[in-house]
Design an enzyme around this catalytic site. Structure first.
Site, PDB file in Angstrom:
ATOM      1  N   SER A  50      48.766   9.896  -3.059  1.00 45.52           N
ATOM      2  CA  SER A  50      48.661   8.472  -3.422  1.00 45.52           C
ATOM      3  C   SER A  50      49.895   8.048  -4.219  1.00 45.52           C
ATOM      4  O   SER A  50      50.143   6.853  -4.384  1.00 45.52           O
ATOM      5  CB  SER A  50      47.384   8.219  -4.237  1.00 45.52           C
ATOM      6  OG  SER A  50      47.301   9.109  -5.333  1.00 45.52           O
ATOM      7  N   ASP A  88      48.713  17.804  -3.564  1.00 44.15           N
ATOM      8  CA  ASP A  88      48.377  17.380  -2.201  1.00 44.15           C
ATOM      9  C   ASP A  88      49.472  17.791  -1.225  1.00 44.15           C
ATOM     10  O   ASP A  88      50.661  17.611  -1.509  1.00 44.15           O
ATOM     11  CB  ASP A  88      48.331  15.837  -2.167  1.00 44.15           C
ATOM     12  CG  ASP A  88      46.950  15.307  -1.851  1.00 44.15           C
ATOM     13  OD1 ASP A  88      46.094  16.067  -1.378  1.00 44.15           O
ATOM     14  OD2 ASP A  88      46.751  14.097  -2.111  1.00 44.15           O
ATOM     15  N   LYS A 118      45.773  20.796  -2.037  1.00 40.03           N
ATOM     16  CA  LYS A 118      44.691  20.066  -1.351  1.00 40.03           C
ATOM     17  C   LYS A 118      45.221  19.620   0.009  1.00 40.03           C
ATOM     18  O   LYS A 118      46.391  19.238   0.104  1.00 40.03           O
ATOM     19  CB  LYS A 118      44.249  18.847  -2.170  1.00 40.03           C
ATOM     20  CG  LYS A 118      43.223  17.973  -1.432  1.00 40.03           C
ATOM     21  CD  LYS A 118      42.530  16.990  -2.331  1.00 40.03           C
ATOM     22  CE  LYS A 118      43.244  15.682  -2.535  1.00 40.03           C
ATOM     23  NZ  LYS A 118      43.532  14.931  -1.286  1.00 40.03           N
ATOM     24  N   GLU A 120      43.872  17.464   3.789  1.00 38.76           N
ATOM     25  CA  GLU A 120      42.844  16.613   4.399  1.00 38.76           C
ATOM     26  C   GLU A 120      42.360  17.198   5.728  1.00 38.76           C
ATOM     27  O   GLU A 120      43.150  17.791   6.464  1.00 38.76           O
ATOM     28  CB  GLU A 120      43.409  15.204   4.647  1.00 38.76           C
ATOM     29  CG  GLU A 120      43.721  14.466   3.371  1.00 38.76           C
ATOM     30  CD  GLU A 120      44.173  13.022   3.598  1.00 38.76           C
ATOM     31  OE1 GLU A 120      44.120  12.540   4.756  1.00 38.76           O
ATOM     32  OE2 GLU A 120      44.580  12.391   2.609  1.00 38.76           O
ATOM     33  N   GLU A 187      35.556  11.558  -0.030  1.00 37.45           N
ATOM     34  CA  GLU A 187      36.063  10.210  -0.342  1.00 37.45           C
ATOM     35  C   GLU A 187      35.352   9.133   0.481  1.00 37.45           C
ATOM     36  O   GLU A 187      35.215   9.260   1.713  1.00 37.45           O
ATOM     37  CB  GLU A 187      37.584  10.148  -0.072  1.00 37.45           C
ATOM     38  CG  GLU A 187      38.149   8.749  -0.335  1.00 37.45           C
ATOM     39  CD  GLU A 187      39.667   8.677  -0.441  1.00 37.45           C
ATOM     40  OE1 GLU A 187      40.334   9.733  -0.426  1.00 37.45           O
ATOM     41  OE2 GLU A 187      40.172   7.547  -0.557  1.00 37.45           O
TER      42      GLU A 187
END
Ligand code: KIV
Length: 274
Positions: A50, A88, A118, A120, A187
């Site tokens: 982000s 991330d 991390k 996704e 999320e």
């Protein structure tokens, strides 16, 4: 032993052991100074991709690079002492193959000293997560809304609001857990589904727009401080720093223009002759 050496950083196994324990507190940070503040109160600091939207004004996280994550990850490691720092993996750095993922993760871990990464994706990342964990990379998963997939999903919309859509999301969380991840971010998922997943898998769930039943919560720091111009509905603003910062900048500009700043306390005089 110095006082500094006595502070032990939390590890991925410490966080894994918190399933159904005290809630895991997590915030994002991208800088040394905010990391120092977050470190006092949080168990996990997430250097989220982000940062592309928050620091660089990008529309999505897709253009974020490995170099950007490493630079800010290093800053957060320098600013913190106790929290587990999770970095991330950005879009394009891990999806092509297990080998690509390992090479990127190894670079992040060696160059920053962070304790975990991390990434996704659920079932599609199961083999990769297993490959990474078997080779010493602690992995936090991320299911539900996965912002790096924005160009295939079309919009940042909450997931699983119809019960008919629950199966694949639950399967994703289970796949991440079965593959050996130490925790998983959920999320923007319907509350009853996030609650159900939390009860169904043995690893801690970290909710963002998910459920109070999750084993922990995460927010983007700038969103909860009231610094981000637009925030998703699930963000609670715990502060309104924007107006305070703007007022300080205005005072500075006014004082520079009126020559009130710098004053006598903010300049160096000459040394007295000996
Ligand atoms: O990039 C990020 O900040 C994240 C959180 C929103 C979970 O992935």
């Amino acid at each position: 032993m110095s006082a500094q050496q006595e502070i032990r950083r939390l590890t991925a196994p410490d966080i894994r052991a918190r399933k159904e324990g005290d809630p895991i507190v997590c915030l994002t940070s991208y800088h040394a100074h905010t990391a120092r503040l977050v470190d006092h109160y949080c168990d996990v600091i997430l250097v989220g991709d982000s940062l592309g939207m928050v620091m660089h004004g990008l529309e999505t996280t897709v253009p974020v690079t490995l170099d950007m994550m490493i630079l800010q990850g290093h800053a957060v490691m320098r600013g913190s002492k106790r929290a587990l720092v999770v970095i991330d993996m950005p879009f394009g750095s891990y999806e092509a193959s297990r080998e690509q993922a390992f090479a990127s993760c190894a670079r992040v871990m060696k160059e920053t000293g962070c304790g975990a990464i991390k990434l996704e994706g659920g079932r599609r990342m199961e083999d990769t997560i297993r490959f990474l964990v078997e080779r010493g990379v602690p992995v936090m998963g991320h299911v539900g809304l996965t912002p790096q997939s924005i160009n295939t999903i079309g919009s940042f919309r909450a997931q699983g609001r119809d019960e008919a859509d629950w199966g694949p999301i639950e399967d994703d969380a289970r796949a991440v857990s079965d593959a050996g991840a130490f925790s998983v971010v959920i999320e923007a998922v319907a509350e009853p589904l996030a609650r159900r997943i939390t009860g169904a898998i043995p690893i801690p769930t970290i909710g963002i727009g998910a459920s109070p039943a999750c084993d922990g919560q995460v927010l983007v720091l700038e969103d909860m401080l009231g610094l981000s111009p637009r925030v998703p509905r699930f963000v609670k603003r715990f502060g309104e720093l924007g107006p305070g910062i703007e007022a300080a900048i205005k005072s500075y500009a006014d004082e520079v223009r009126s020559r009130a700043f710098p004053g006598p306390d903010h300049v160096y005089g000459m040394r007295k002759p000996k």
